[in-house]
Scaffold this motif. Structure first.
Motif, PDB file in Angstrom:
ATOM      1  N   PHE A   1     -17.685  91.355  51.803  1.00 55.78           N
ATOM      2  CA  PHE A   1     -18.995  90.689  51.789  1.00 55.78           C
ATOM      3  C   PHE A   1     -19.317  90.200  53.208  1.00 55.78           C
ATOM      4  N   GLY A   2     -20.559  89.823  53.415  1.00 53.65           N
ATOM      5  CA  GLY A   2     -20.895  89.235  54.712  1.00 53.65           C
ATOM      6  C   GLY A   2     -22.385  89.016  54.858  1.00 53.65           C
ATOM      7  N   ILE A   3     -22.740  88.093  55.758  1.00 53.05           N
ATOM      8  CA  ILE A   3     -24.137  87.856  56.117  1.00 53.05           C
ATOM      9  C   ILE A   3     -24.220  87.809  57.638  1.00 53.05           C
TER      10      ILE A   3
ATOM     11  N   VAL B   1     -13.089  84.320  53.031  1.00 51.27           N
ATOM     12  CA  VAL B   1     -11.942  85.226  53.198  1.00 51.27           C
ATOM     13  C   VAL B   1     -10.644  84.462  52.924  1.00 51.27           C
ATOM     14  N   PHE B   2     -10.574  83.244  53.433  1.00 47.54           N
ATOM     15  CA  PHE B   2      -9.419  82.369  53.132  1.00 47.54           C
ATOM     16  C   PHE B   2      -9.306  82.156  51.613  1.00 47.54           C
ATOM     17  N   LEU B   3     -10.437  81.855  50.964  1.00 47.41           N
ATOM     18  CA  LEU B   3     -10.389  81.600  49.517  1.00 47.41           C
ATOM     19  C   LEU B   3      -9.938  82.843  48.749  1.00 47.41           C
TER      20      LEU B   3
ATOM     21  N   LYS C   1     -16.207  86.565  62.601  1.00 45.48           N
ATOM     22  CA  LYS C   1     -15.467  87.832  62.486  1.00 45.48           C
ATOM     23  C   LYS C   1     -14.193  87.814  63.328  1.00 45.48           C
ATOM     24  N   ALA C   2     -14.230  87.112  64.474  1.00 44.31           N
ATOM     25  CA  ALA C   2     -12.995  86.940  65.257  1.00 44.31           C
ATOM     26  C   ALA C   2     -12.001  86.112  64.455  1.00 44.31           C
ATOM     27  N   ALA C   3     -12.497  85.126  63.719  1.00 49.83           N
ATOM     28  CA  ALA C   3     -11.608  84.311  62.875  1.00 49.83           C
ATOM     29  C   ALA C   3     -10.970  85.166  61.786  1.00 49.83           C
ATOM     30  N   VAL C   4     -11.718  86.135  61.263  1.00 56.36           N
ATOM     31  CA  VAL C   4     -11.161  87.012  60.218  1.00 56.36           C
ATOM     32  C   VAL C   4     -10.027  87.880  60.782  1.00 56.36           C
TER      33      VAL C   4
ATOM     34  N   ARG D   1     -23.203  77.623  56.669  1.00 58.56           N
ATOM     35  CA  ARG D   1     -23.300  78.596  55.566  1.00 58.56           C
ATOM     36  C   ARG D   1     -22.702  79.935  56.011  1.00 58.56           C
ATOM     37  N   LEU D   2     -23.006  80.330  57.235  1.00 60.41           N
ATOM     38  CA  LEU D   2     -22.449  81.590  57.744  1.00 60.41           C
ATOM     39  C   LEU D   2     -20.913  81.515  57.765  1.00 60.41           C
ATOM     40  N   ILE D   3     -20.383  80.415  58.257  1.00 56.92           N
ATOM     41  CA  ILE D   3     -18.913  80.266  58.313  1.00 56.92           C
ATOM     42  C   ILE D   3     -18.340  80.223  56.893  1.00 56.92           C
ATOM     43  N   ALA D   4     -19.057  79.566  55.982  1.00 55.05           N
ATOM     44  CA  ALA D   4     -18.567  79.486  54.591  1.00 55.05           C
ATOM     45  C   ALA D   4     -18.430  80.879  53.984  1.00 55.05           C
TER      46      ALA D   4
END
Ligand code: NAD
Length: 246
Positions: free
Chosen positions: A78-80, A105-107, A146-149, A96-99
């Motif tokens: 998923f993504g926005i 992804v963490f959840l 996305k870098a965090a992912v 909201r974007l970070i959520a």
């Protein structure tokens, strides 16, 4: 398959079902999710889910376990990608974007750990982006998420290897989808120099990617064929990060 109703998600679902997997399609988009499940038949079930909701993840995983008995794979697809300058993005829009792009992804990883640890096996793919490595106009918050992912996938791969669980990220370049169309439409509106018709001319492969081409990499990593791959991120970008055509 979280975000399974989107272009890259649905392409993975079709390929996985063709290969014999049973798939829970989770997405906010009920119409697209239900139509995909109707197309693919009994190997597939749709669950309405907001990936940024921990309760929705509980429902998705319990549906997978009750319908299909186990959870072998998770794809976070998923993504926005709302565009904004630093000055114009509000705190609420940023959060909201970070959520959605990062916390969800963490959840998702957390939600599948109980069954995967019990099985002592599992494979997780998180869809990041080439934007994790290369700035894109007005997408700084998207790039940061996305870098965090990429980082989270690396750390999860390291932590979860002891349980036989592999975690990887994939980083698509421009790929045909609603998200991509919305992004390039906004660029065409806000950047006079952006030539949508010829945007891919100088990419090494000279064209946009198709969702099936990204899905091939994701499904490879989800499968046992990638049994020695974990904690890494894989570009599927037509060579853009390597350079531009001379
Ligand atoms: N298309 C590209 O050019 C491109 C490039 C790099 C990375 N990506 C990434 O690929 C992934 C898939 O995007 P796509 O290109 O298939 O776009 P898409 O718009 O076709 O699919 C995105 C899907 O995510 C779903 N979604 C959005 N928010 C959600 C939420 N909170 N909970 C559950 N589902 C939610 C949407 O309903 C949609 O079905 C995204 O992570 C995107 O950032 C896409």
């Amino acid at each position: 398959m979280a975000g399974g109703a989107g272009a890259i998600g649905a392409s993975q679902v079709r390929l996985l079902v063709r290969l014999g997997a049973k798939v829970v399609v989770a997405d906010l988009n009920d119409a697209a999710g239900q139509s995909l499940v109707a197309e693919l038949g009994s190997g597939c079930v749709f669950v309405h889910a907001d990936a940024s909701s921990e309760q929705d993840w509980t429902d998705v995983v319990s549906t997978a376990v009750s319908r299909f008995g186990r959870v072998d794979m998770l794809s976070n697809s998923f993504g926005i990608a709302p565009q904004s300058t630093f000055a114009d993005l509000s705190y609420e829009e940023y959060m909201r974007l970070i959520a959605v792009n990062q916390t969800a992804v963490f959840l998702g990883i957390k939600a599948v750990l109980t069954p995967m640890k019990q099985q002592r096996s599992g494979s997780i793919v998180n869809v990041s982006s080439g934007a994790a490595y290369r700035a894109q106009p007005y997408l700084f918050a998207y790039s940061a998420s996305k870098a965090a992912v990429v980082a989270m996938s690396r750390d999860a791969g390291v932590e979860l290897g002891a349980y036989g669980i592999r975690v990887n990220a994939i980083c698509p370049g421009g790929t045909r989808s609603e998200l991509n169309t919305a992004t390039t439409t906004a660029w065409a509106r806000t950047r006079p120099s952006y030539d949508r018709e010829h945007a891919f001319d100088r990419h090494p492969l000279g064209r946009i990617g198709e969702p099936e081409e990204v899905a091939n990499m994701a499904v490879f990593l989800l499968s046992d064929a990638a049994s020695y791959c974990t904690g890494n991120s894989y570009l599927v970008d037509g060579g853009l990060l390597a350079g531009i055509r001379p």
